[in-house]
Design a protein around this motif. Structure first.
Motif, PDB file in Angstrom:
ATOM      1  N   ASP A 128      21.595  19.739 144.623  1.00 40.96           N
ATOM      2  CA  ASP A 128      21.369  20.886 143.603  1.00 40.96           C
ATOM      3  C   ASP A 128      22.540  21.778 143.216  1.00 40.96           C
ATOM      4  O   ASP A 128      22.912  22.294 142.191  1.00 40.96           O
ATOM      5  N   HIS A 129      23.168  22.091 144.092  1.00 36.84           N
ATOM      6  CA  HIS A 129      24.360  23.155 143.973  1.00 36.84           C
ATOM      7  C   HIS A 129      26.092  22.266 143.537  1.00 36.84           C
ATOM      8  O   HIS A 129      25.666  23.502 142.408  1.00 36.84           O
ATOM      9  N   ALA A 130      26.426  21.117 143.771  1.00 34.02           N
ATOM     10  CA  ALA A 130      26.844  20.547 142.906  1.00 34.02           C
ATOM     11  C   ALA A 130      26.560  20.706 141.603  1.00 34.02           C
ATOM     12  O   ALA A 130      27.617  20.473 140.974  1.00 34.02           O
ATOM     13  N   VAL A 131      25.485  20.308 141.513  1.00 29.07           N
ATOM     14  CA  VAL A 131      25.400  19.917 139.882  1.00 29.07           C
ATOM     15  C   VAL A 131      24.891  21.338 139.548  1.00 29.07           C
ATOM     16  O   VAL A 131      25.929  21.403 138.178  1.00 29.07           O
ATOM     17  N   ASP A 132      25.185  22.777 140.112  1.00 29.48           N
ATOM     18  CA  ASP A 132      24.876  23.694 139.362  1.00 29.48           C
ATOM     19  C   ASP A 132      26.294  24.286 139.083  1.00 29.48           C
ATOM     20  O   ASP A 132      26.752  25.036 138.107  1.00 29.48           O
ATOM     21  N   ARG A 133      27.455  24.611 139.878  1.00 24.69           N
ATOM     22  CA  ARG A 133      28.445  24.061 139.726  1.00 24.69           C
ATOM     23  C   ARG A 133      29.332  23.814 138.963  1.00 24.69           C
ATOM     24  O   ARG A 133      29.572  24.020 137.787  1.00 24.69           O
ATOM     25  N   ALA A 134      28.197  22.447 138.394  1.00 29.11           N
ATOM     26  CA  ALA A 134      29.268  21.861 137.785  1.00 29.11           C
ATOM     27  C   ALA A 134      29.027  22.453 135.975  1.00 29.11           C
ATOM     28  O   ALA A 134      29.621  22.514 135.121  1.00 29.11           O
ATOM     29  N   LEU A 135      27.571  22.104 136.220  1.00 26.81           N
ATOM     30  CA  LEU A 135      26.814  23.018 135.399  1.00 26.81           C
ATOM     31  C   LEU A 135      27.737  24.366 134.544  1.00 26.81           C
ATOM     32  O   LEU A 135      27.905  24.881 133.284  1.00 26.81           O
ATOM     33  N   GLY A 136      27.772  25.151 135.776  1.00 28.03           N
ATOM     34  CA  GLY A 136      28.585  26.602 135.113  1.00 28.03           C
ATOM     35  C   GLY A 136      29.371  26.442 135.052  1.00 28.03           C
ATOM     36  O   GLY A 136      30.040  27.104 134.080  1.00 28.03           O
ATOM     37  N   GLY A 137      30.547  25.676 135.312  1.00 28.15           N
ATOM     38  CA  GLY A 137      31.877  25.085 135.094  1.00 28.15           C
ATOM     39  C   GLY A 137      32.380  25.306 132.759  1.00 28.15           C
ATOM     40  O   GLY A 137      32.941  24.553 132.239  1.00 28.15           O
ATOM     41  N   LEU A 138      30.981  24.030 132.580  1.00 26.92           N
ATOM     42  CA  LEU A 138      30.728  24.224 131.693  1.00 26.92           C
ATOM     43  C   LEU A 138      30.283  24.935 130.170  1.00 26.92           C
ATOM     44  O   LEU A 138      30.030  24.512 129.437  1.00 26.92           O
ATOM     45  N   VAL A 139      30.199  25.985 130.320  1.00 27.20           N
ATOM     46  CA  VAL A 139      29.210  27.016 129.755  1.00 27.20           C
ATOM     47  C   VAL A 139      30.238  27.854 128.758  1.00 27.20           C
ATOM     48  O   VAL A 139      31.952  27.391 129.296  1.00 27.20           O
TER      49      VAL A 139
END
Ligand code: GTP
Ligand code: MG
Length: 329
Positions: free
Chosen positions: A310-321
């Protein structure tokens, strides 16, 4: 941008070319076309709908032949729409059905429409994954129904993902069997097979067909009546290659009399179809936007237990903001 609302009107007026153009737009993920279909479906909410019939079964059982045969034997006088979903077949599948259509067009030319046949068929073979096919098939079925085809038939390759995906959008599922489907009886006995609403024992001209049908009836009878139908009413012995086969007429009549779905059923079905398309579009969009290498590395780290998923997903989504969905999404 095309005026898809107008294309829909042309399709409803009987233009096969308009139907074809619209279905191609849906397959090509032209979301302006989808929106036009959504407006039409919503405007028609609560109106009477077509009978949606699924035909499933093993390869070579005669599903395509039955599509042509049913379009010929259908008691109503409307246009029959059909979608064939088969991720495994190539163009020859369409050619085989083409032969069947010619057969029926030859036998009863007077019953054929202006285009030579009252059947409009779209093959969704050799295109995309099973689940992608079923997503577009749902939209295709909706389109055909919405522009006035009745019934709408869907041929699926049997027991695959595409079946599961489309099952909910179908009013009546017909399992097509042949006298050669021997172990099917065993599977049904053991409860290993999904329930069909009706069973078509095809190739009645073959040895053992009658016997197979009565064995099947005996097994089905153990389920008691299903939706008020006895085993005798659910098992139909047919010969798809004979336009005058009385069994075929019996099956067509049973389908013609199938209890109609409601406008509310259809609105629910449409919501599911659009929901699945939206989800898959969302995921594809994310895949495109993520840096492939970073994401692959993140998955590696998750696999090695170095990073929590879930941390990896959070980080990936954060990069898309800050990025937005492009018109092509
Ligand atoms: N003898 C006989 N042959 C039939 C009958 N119905 C279909 N066939 C033949 O069975 C073969 C397969 O028929 P299709 O309609 O292509 O079967 P299908 O289930 O659509 O096959 P796939 O799409 O490849 O899974 C063809 O050669 C048909 O002519 C029938 O009632 N009797
Ligand atoms: Mg076929």
């Amino acid at each position: 941008v095309r005026d898809w609302d107008r294309v829909l009107v042309a399709a409803a007026d009987g233009s096969d070319a308009a139907v074809a153009r619209f279905l191609s737009a849906l397959e090509a993920r032209d979301w302006t076309a989808l929106a036009a279909l959504g407006r039409r479906v919503t405007a028609a909410g609560g109106q009477p709908v077509a009978t949606r019939i699924g035909l499933t079964g093993a390869a070579g059982a005669g599903k395509s032949s039955l599509v042509a045969a049913l379009s010929h034997a259908w008691p109503g006088d409307g246009r029959v729409g059909a979608v064939a979903i088969d991720p495994s077949s190539d163009l020859t599948g369409g050619a085989v059905l083409g032969d069947r259509c010619r057969l029926y067009a030859q036998v009863r030319p007077s019953e054929a429409g202006a285009g030579g046949s009252r059947l409009y068929l779209r093959s969704m073979a050799a295109r995309g994954s099973a689940s992608a096919l079923s997503r577009y098939a749902g939209a295709a079925v909706t389109l055909l129904e919405s522009v006035g085809f009745d019934p709408v038939l869907v041929e699926t390759a049997g027991a695959g993902q595409s079946d599961v995906g489309i099952r909910q959008e179908i009013d009546c599922l017909v399992l097509v069997l042949t006298p050669e489907s021997g172990d099917v009886i065993q599977m049904l006995k053991a409860g290993l097979m999904e329930h069909a609403d009706l069973y078509a024992v095809n190739k009645a001209d073959r040895d053992g067909a009658r016997q197979f049908a009565s064995q099947l009836r005996a097994v089905i009878a153990r389920q008691g009546t299903v939706n008020g139908r006895t085993a005798a009413q659910r098992v139909h012995l047919v010969q798809a290659t004979d336009p005058d086969d009385p069994g075929l007429r019996g099956l067509a009549a049973a389908l013609f009399d199938w209890p109609p779905a409601t406008g509310a059923d259809r609105q629910q079905a449409w919501l599911r179809v659009v929901g699945r398309l939206a989800e898959s579009s969302l995921i594809e969009h994310l895949r495109r936007r993520l840096d492939g290498q970073d994401w692959a590395r993140a998955v590696d780290q998750c696999a090695a237990g170095e990073v929590q998923l879930d941390h990896a997903v959070d980080r990936a989504l954060g990069g898309l903001v800050g990025q937005t969905v492009g018109a092509a999404g």
